[in-house]
Design an enzyme around this catalytic site. Structure first.
Site, PDB file in Angstrom:
ATOM      1  N   HIS A  59       0.727  -1.262   0.033  1.00 29.82           N
ATOM      2  CA  HIS A  59       0.108   0.083   0.035  1.00 29.82           C
ATOM      3  C   HIS A  59       0.725   1.372  -0.002  1.00 29.82           C
ATOM      4  CE1 HIS A  59      -3.154  -2.944   1.335  1.00 29.82           C
ATOM      5  NE2 HIS A  59      -3.840  -1.989   0.768  1.00 29.82           N
TER       6      HIS A  59
ATOM      7  N   LYS B 111      -0.419   4.502   4.788  1.00 30.44           N
ATOM      8  CA  LYS B 111      -1.466   3.668   5.503  1.00 30.44           C
ATOM      9  C   LYS B 111      -0.754   3.130   6.620  1.00 30.44           C
ATOM     10  CE  LYS B 111      -4.152  -0.538   4.799  1.00 30.44           C
ATOM     11  NZ  LYS B 111      -5.302   0.047   5.135  1.00 30.44           N
TER      12      LYS B 111
END
Length: 241
Positions: free
Chosen positions: A151, A155
């Site tokens: 990600h 995140k």
């Protein structure tokens, strides 16, 4: 679902985040949905943006009536929106990950009073991937199972909620998953489940290139959830029934 000529009234919680912004932008694609309020942590510099009233979390008491709230916030902001939905008897769709045990328990208790859908991922492809992982784990007993997720650098939770859900599916099929998490650049979301045996390997992969797929899935789920009986709903069952 609500049977009415009027659009389902949406409240977007976490409106200043990436997912919140996508939800506000894409809601206009649905004639049967209407955003009546957008809520963020900080007081808005502008009260009405593109026809949508904006509020700070501290102003929840003054929010207009809504049918369902969509929550993509942070764990520390989750409790207030859950409490608001319970107090007003309204449905909640949440994609907030990183919830602790007490928050998950509160979600289960709320489902006795309102319709609730929590999902770690709202894409159609991931819903199918969950099913494939469980089947593969059951068909490949004794094989190693590794889940690698990637990600963007912003995140916070790792492994991702989607990776943990995939792990639960693998466990349901009899596997013992291991996890690896990567945070790099602006990756929207990639999940790879690898089953490895002697001399062979099976990889199941989902790559998201746009956050819009999650927003569209959440909007569809909200429309389907509004007006339902209290209960804890699943993504696969709600979208595919």
């Amino acid at each position: 679902m609500i049977e009415s000529q009027h659009p389902v009234r949406l409240l977007v919680h976490g409106a200043s985040g990436r997912m919140g912004q996508a939800l506000l932008r894409l809601a206009d694609e649905h004639e049967d949905l209407s955003v009546v309020a957008a809520v963020a942590r900080s007081k808005p510099a502008q009260r009405v943006i593109d026809g949508v009233p904006h509020f700070a979390v501290s102003e929840l008491g003054g929010l207009p009536e809504f049918d369902v709230a969509i929550d993509f916030s942070l764990p520390q902001g989750f409790d207030v929106i859950l409490a608001l939905c319970v107090s007003r008897g309204r449905a909640l769709v949440s994609g907030t990950t990183g919830l602790d045990e007490a928050q998950r328990k509160a979600l289960d208790e709320a489902a006795r009073r309102i319709p609730v859908l929590w999902a770690s991922n709202f894409s159609l492809g991931v819903a199918v991937l969950n099913e494939l992982v469980e089947r593969a784990a059951a068909a490949l007993p004794g094989w190693d199972c590794d889940i690698v997720e990637s990600h963007h650098v912003h995140k916070k939770d790792a492994p991702s909620g989607t990776a943990l859900t995939l792990g639960e599916c693998a466990q349901a099929g009899g596997a013992a998953p291991r996890y690896a998490a990567l945070r790099a650049g602006d990756i929207v979301g990639e999940h790879m489940v690898q089953f490895t045996g002697l001399g062979e390997r099976v990889e199941l992969v989902h790559r998201a290139t746009s956050r819009d797929i999650f927003a569209r899935g959440a909007l569809q789920a909200a429309w389907r959830l509004a007006g339902r009986e209290p209960g804890l709903y699943g993504m696969r069952g709600l979208l595919f029934d």
